[in-house]
Scaffold this active site. Structure first.
Site, PDB file in Angstrom:
ATOM      1  N   TYR A 118      64.285  43.546  -7.795  1.00 56.14           N
ATOM      2  CA  TYR A 118      65.058  43.873  -8.996  1.00 56.14           C
ATOM      3  C   TYR A 118      66.524  43.490  -8.812  1.00 56.14           C
ATOM      4  O   TYR A 118      67.131  42.861  -9.687  1.00 56.14           O
ATOM      5  CB  TYR A 118      64.933  45.364  -9.303  1.00 56.14           C
ATOM      6  CG  TYR A 118      65.708  45.788 -10.530  1.00 56.14           C
ATOM      7  CD1 TYR A 118      65.220  45.520 -11.805  1.00 56.14           C
ATOM      8  CD2 TYR A 118      66.926  46.444 -10.415  1.00 56.14           C
ATOM      9  CE1 TYR A 118      65.927  45.895 -12.932  1.00 56.14           C
ATOM     10  CE2 TYR A 118      67.645  46.824 -11.534  1.00 56.14           C
ATOM     11  CZ  TYR A 118      67.138  46.557 -12.796  1.00 56.14           C
ATOM     12  OH  TYR A 118      67.857  46.924 -13.908  1.00 56.14           O
ATOM     13  N   GLY A 137      63.160  51.455 -26.091  1.00 56.45           N
ATOM     14  CA  GLY A 137      64.345  51.639 -25.266  1.00 56.45           C
ATOM     15  C   GLY A 137      65.614  51.031 -25.824  1.00 56.45           C
ATOM     16  O   GLY A 137      65.895  51.088 -27.023  1.00 56.45           O
TER      17      GLY A 137
END
Length: 414
Positions: A288, A131
């Site tokens: 998160y 990524g």
């Protein structure tokens, strides 16, 4: 975290009749061929520039018989009076002077690094095998930086290094075993790094998890909290000496605009039982968002405690198509749908690379960047009581694990 970038560099273009040159000591001056005059400040921006660093590969500086400075390009077999580093000159910057934006959301990491020579620099990147982390590592390595890929999966890390070295065979990459699920692994990784490297120019805390089902780490903490904040907080503290032993070293912490949606509001919310909640209080998106606020608070506090190190926090982009959503089929589907409308991984890596290397950020610290642009964070992220309390409770939670491990070790010896 303060300070907004002002206008872009579109006004850097010289007016007709002007020429840019560099003096022997690297200071840039401007020649007006109409008036036959020179000046040290750019005729458009009013700012001063300087060229620094080594000449590009293949170039040599010489002095002619009549005392003039010449630059010889041995690759193309040409000679010029123009310093090739002029294309990458950067501005003098006072501490109170804002940094101007040169890149935006469409810029790539390779564009940010164009013409840069990062030889003799060492960078450690967490989660660098895939990524955004991989594109960050690749971009730095291509430009000569020694890159340490700190990853949990060693096979994927080896494959990542192979891809980079296929593109540039002399790229210098090292693999460091790092499992953010374990504070012991963090400690071992930091020890191994310090045995091999005396200094660290760039630390990029890139690794992160998203949309996890409720899971506990080896240390008994909720995984999103530990991986996204606690373990990387610990890693940073363990690397204090190599970071502070460097001139202009930098720590770049990848956060997110999601920090604005955190439910953390007061110091009472920064408690071990709220940061690492039981299963019945867990919500993956909330965990998160909270972890991303912790990233910004950590950056704010670290910039105060380590004034000799430049600390930056950044948002790579919205719904970037990476492995971040691998734990949830619903988010994988959402990321796939919006992929044509979001950044590429190279574009997503641009802001962290900019924070890690931009010459104009030398001496700056405590800034939050989005699209290579310094932005304001949420009011909560600016609360000094919150950032101070987070530092304290993070240390307490790490110490609790260390003491528990010592206790089990002592029991095993009896």
């Amino acid at each position: 975290m303060v300070g907004l970038l002002n206008d872009s560099d579109s006004d850097d273009e010289l007016p007709p009749g002007w020429e840019e040159r560099a003096s022997v000591d690297g200071n840039v001056y401007y020649v007006n061929h109409f008036t036959k005059c020179t000046q040290w400040t750019h005729p458009q921006t009013g700012r001063k520039k300087i060229v620094k660093g080594e000449l590009p590969t293949g170039w040599e500086k010489r002095v002619s018989d009549d005392g003039k400075i010449l630059f010889v390009d041995h690759v193309n077999r040409t000679t010029t009076y123009t310093d090739p580093r002029l294309a990458f000159a950067h501005e003098y910057r006072e501490a109170s002077q804002p940094v101007r934006q040169r890149y935006d959301g469409s810029s790539t990491a390779l564009a940010v690094l164009y013409g840069r020579d990062l030889r003799n620099k060492v960078a450690l990147i967490t989660g660098a095998n895939t990524g955004i982390g991989f594109e960050t590592a690749r971009s730095l390595a291509i430009h000569g930086c020694t890159v340490v890929l700190a990853c949990r999966n060693q096979e994927k890390a080896k494959a990542a290094v192979k891809r980079i070295q296929q593109e540039k065979d002399n790229a210098i990459c090292h693999i460091l075993q790092l499992d953010l699920n374990s504070l012991q692994s963090v400690k071992e990784a930091a020890t191994k790094f310090k045995l091999k490297f005396r200094t660290l120019d760039i630390l990029i805390l890139n690794a992160g998890v998203f949309a996890l089902p409720y899971t506990l780490t080896q240390d008994g903490y909720e995984m999103t909290f530990q991986v996204n904040h606690l373990s990387q907080f610990y890693l940073t503290l363990l690397l204090e000496h190599p970071l502070r032993s460097c001139h202009n070293s930098r720590v770049v912490i990848l956060s997110s605009e999601s920090h604005r949606f955190s439910l953390i509001q007061s110091v009472e919310d920064l408690h071990p039982m709220t940061l690492s909640p039981p299963a019945y209080k867990y919500w993956s998106m909330g965990a998160y968002n909270d972890s991303k606020l912790l990233n910004v608070l950590f950056a704010q506090e670290l910039s105060k405690r380590w004034p000799s190190v430049s600390i930056f926090c950044c948002h790579p982009g919205n719904l970037v198509s990476s492995d971040l959503a691998r734990h949830s089929w619903m988010y994988r589907l959402l990321f796939a749908i919006v992929r044509p409308f979001t950044k590429s991984l190279q574009q997503a890596a641009s802001t962290s690379v900019f924070c890690a290397t931009a010459p104009e950020l030398e001496g700056a610290t405590g800034l939050y960047f989005n699209n290579c642009y310094a932005c304001n964070v949420s009011n909560t992220a600016l609360d000094p009581q919150l950032s101070s309390r987070l530092w304290e409770v993070s240390q307490e939670m790490i110490l609790a694990v260390i003491q528990k491990e010592k206790l089990w070790h002592d029991i095993a010896l009896t």
